[in-house]
Design a protein around this motif. Structure first.
Motif, PDB file in Angstrom:
ATOM      1  N   ARG A   6      30.271 -30.669  20.568  1.00  0.00           N
ATOM      2  CA  ARG A   6      29.509 -31.612  21.390  1.00  0.00           C
ATOM      3  C   ARG A   6      29.094 -32.818  20.570  1.00  0.00           C
ATOM      4  O   ARG A   6      29.035 -33.936  21.044  1.00  0.00           O
ATOM      5  CB  ARG A   6      28.291 -30.905  21.987  1.00  0.00           C
ATOM      6  CG  ARG A   6      28.674 -29.813  22.972  1.00  0.00           C
ATOM      7  CD  ARG A   6      27.487 -29.002  23.360  1.00  0.00           C
ATOM      8  NE  ARG A   6      26.522 -29.778  24.130  1.00  0.00           N
ATOM      9  CZ  ARG A   6      25.321 -29.324  24.471  1.00  0.00           C
ATOM     10  NH1 ARG A   6      24.940 -28.127  24.078  1.00  0.00           N
ATOM     11  NH2 ARG A   6      24.508 -30.058  25.168  1.00  0.00           N
ATOM     12  N   PHE A   7      28.808 -32.564  19.262  1.00  0.00           N
ATOM     13  CA  PHE A   7      28.441 -33.689  18.414  1.00  0.00           C
ATOM     14  C   PHE A   7      29.595 -34.672  18.295  1.00  0.00           C
ATOM     15  O   PHE A   7      29.443 -35.878  18.449  1.00  0.00           O
ATOM     16  CB  PHE A   7      28.049 -33.197  17.024  1.00  0.00           C
ATOM     17  CG  PHE A   7      27.945 -34.306  16.027  1.00  0.00           C
ATOM     18  CD1 PHE A   7      28.897 -34.455  15.038  1.00  0.00           C
ATOM     19  CD2 PHE A   7      26.907 -35.207  16.094  1.00  0.00           C
ATOM     20  CE1 PHE A   7      28.817 -35.492  14.130  1.00  0.00           C
ATOM     21  CE2 PHE A   7      26.820 -36.246  15.187  1.00  0.00           C
ATOM     22  CZ  PHE A   7      27.781 -36.392  14.196  1.00  0.00           C
ATOM     23  N   GLY A  10      30.053 -36.644  21.348  1.00  0.00           N
ATOM     24  CA  GLY A  10      29.026 -37.679  21.466  1.00  0.00           C
ATOM     25  C   GLY A  10      29.262 -38.824  20.526  1.00  0.00           C
ATOM     26  O   GLY A  10      29.114 -39.992  20.882  1.00  0.00           O
ATOM     27  N   ILE A  11      29.634 -38.501  19.281  1.00  0.00           N
ATOM     28  CA  ILE A  11      29.903 -39.547  18.300  1.00  0.00           C
ATOM     29  C   ILE A  11      31.073 -40.411  18.752  1.00  0.00           C
ATOM     30  O   ILE A  11      31.047 -41.632  18.656  1.00  0.00           O
ATOM     31  CB  ILE A  11      30.210 -38.921  16.930  1.00  0.00           C
ATOM     32  CG1 ILE A  11      28.945 -38.278  16.377  1.00  0.00           C
ATOM     33  CG2 ILE A  11      30.745 -39.948  15.960  1.00  0.00           C
ATOM     34  CD1 ILE A  11      27.836 -39.241  16.103  1.00  0.00           C
ATOM     35  N   SER A  58      27.909 -33.233   9.666  1.00  0.00           N
ATOM     36  CA  SER A  58      28.749 -34.065  10.549  1.00  0.00           C
ATOM     37  C   SER A  58      30.219 -33.953  10.163  1.00  0.00           C
ATOM     38  O   SER A  58      31.064 -34.592  10.787  1.00  0.00           O
ATOM     39  CB  SER A  58      28.324 -35.537  10.474  1.00  0.00           C
ATOM     40  OG  SER A  58      28.728 -36.133   9.250  1.00  0.00           O
ATOM     41  N   ALA A 352      24.444 -37.833  18.974  1.00  0.00           N
ATOM     42  CA  ALA A 352      25.333 -37.235  19.972  1.00  0.00           C
ATOM     43  C   ALA A 352      24.749 -37.290  21.379  1.00  0.00           C
ATOM     44  O   ALA A 352      25.322 -36.731  22.314  1.00  0.00           O
ATOM     45  CB  ALA A 352      25.626 -35.788  19.582  1.00  0.00           C
TER      46      ALA A 352
END
Length: 425
Positions: A6-7, A10-11, A58, A352
């Motif tokens: 999900r990160f 989002g990024i 990350s 995110a």
């Protein structure tokens, strides 16, 4: 664990580019940059840990720039041992090379002079300007100017040695050169200050040195507080071991200092020392003031304990000693690394498009030497309390040593080496 998929989604949406194709280097503001950019100011326990964990968690998809004015990291924890002569400053010094080479952090040696929170830029003494998506400030502490008449933190006649470095070496030289049977006087400021047990550890370690090198000397602890501020029973027992060498005087409020005569003027008496070591009253590092961050009692930064953002200043996260501490939370190196992890996770979630973890937990362990080898510790656990909106210590979850021991001395060194590696790579 942070939700990586999900990160990355989002990024990618934020950056408008495939997340794994983001560049890993470069720092100065440049139009059209693809990767989110986090600038970290201050390469101490909090800042260095935040920089590394932002890259680690990350998986290299966030650019991180660390701005630090010193060329190398020098640990304040354990620096009292330098005063006792059992180690040197080199034993506490580490480089930032692995953060740069192994973790892709862009390390810039410079000093931030201004923060534009609205424009999301910082400016440095060299004139460089850095844009950021998120800013992490870990400015440590500075001393309150004019708090004690006649006292200047730069006065080498009355060193503080509360930031490991040149003044640590200076105070060591003064102790070695002290006349036989001389008086070393240490003044402790009113709490809160950086490292609550540190002054009492210093008194013990210096007393341990003097009983061998200058056995007729005296250590005078002038404490502005009504009692010992950390590990009271253990330090009281340690002071008893130095009976006749250490004298502890609580409620010693310092009014003025005369550097020429090394005299401390207290409320009811004047004390002349051969070596006078005054820890000035402290506040958040000056950068917090220059950045216009909200301060409690004009001293410490007020933050949101879920994101570590300064209240009312979106996008600016503050760590470590500069923060107005929650109840029972010490200003320590270990706690700063805990702040850094929570803040790093919160920043990645915010980048995110997600909310920070609603239930973070931080903990602290602090080791204090009572001579060159034996150590005592205190530990505590601090989960976030949703009603009080701040961390609150868990009763019975921590504790203190039963007695000082060499075994804990070995653990203290293991803690230090592991912590330095965890923050610097």
């Amino acid at each position: 664990m942070f939700p990586r998929r999900r990160f990355l989604q989002g990024i990618a949406a934020l950056a408008g580019a495939p997340a794994l194709a983001l560049p890993l280097s470069g720092c100065v503001s440049a139009p059209g940059r693809a990767a989110p950019h986090v600038v970290v100011v201050g390469g101490g326990f909090g800042g260095a840990t935040a920089a590394r964990y932002l890259r680690l968690w990350s998986e290299g998809t966030v650019r991180v720039t660390l701005i630090e004015r010193d060329a190398r990291f020098v640990s304040c924890p354990l620096s009292n041992l330098v005063l006792g002569g059992s180690i040197g400053l080199d034993d506490l010094t580490r480089s930032y090379d692995r953060l740069r080479d192994d973790w892709g952090v862009t390390v810039v040696r410079d000093e931030v002079t201004a923060v534009d929170a609205a424009g999301r830029t910082v400016t440095t003494a060299s004139g460089a300007r850095f844009n950021y998506d998120r800013l992490v400030l870990s400015p440590g502490v500075d001393f309150i100017p004019g708090a004690i008449e006649g006292l200047s933190p730069g006065d080498e006649r009355v060193p503080h040695a509360w930031k490991a470095g040149p003044q640590t070496a200076l105070l060591r030289r003064q102790l070695v050169a002290m006349r036989a049977g001389g008086v070393y006087a240490l003044h402790v400021p009113k709490a809160p200050y950086r490292c609550p047990p540190g002054p009492y550890e210093r008194a013990c370690v210096i007393a341990d040195y003097l009983r061998h090198a200058n056995p007729r000397a005296k250590v005078l602890v002038l404490d502005a507080n009504p009692e010992i501020q950390s590990k009271k029973a253990l330090f009281t027992a340690a002071f008893a071991e130095y009976k006749g060498l250490i004298e502890y005087r609580p409620n010693s409020d310092l009014r003025a200092v005369d550097g020429a005569t090394r005299t401390a003027e207290l409320e009811f008496e004047r004390i002349a020392a051969d070596v006078l070591n005054v820890l000035p009253p402290m506040r958040a590092g000056d950068l917090a003031r220059r950045a216009g961050l909200p301060l409690i009692n004009e001293r410490w930064v007020d933050i949101d304990w879920l994101s570590y953002e300064a209240r009312g200043v979106p996008g600016v996260h503050v760590l470590g000693d500069a923060v107005f501490a929650a109840p029972g939370m010490p200003k320590s190196g270990h706690m700063a690394t805990q702040h850094a992890r929570v803040a790093a996770a919160a920043i990645l979630r915010l980048l995110a498009g997600e909310a920070p973890d609603p239930a973070p937990v931080v903990m602290n362990t602090c080791y204090s030497f009572v001579d060159a080898r034996r150590v005592i510790h205190v530990a505590s656990v601090h989960p976030f309390d949703p009603e009080k909106r701040q961390p609150v210590p868990v009763a019975g979850a921590g504790g203190v040593s039963a007695v000082a021991s060499e075994a804990e001395g070995e653990i203290a060194w293991t803690w230090a080496r592991n912590t330095w590696r965890d923050m610097l790579g």
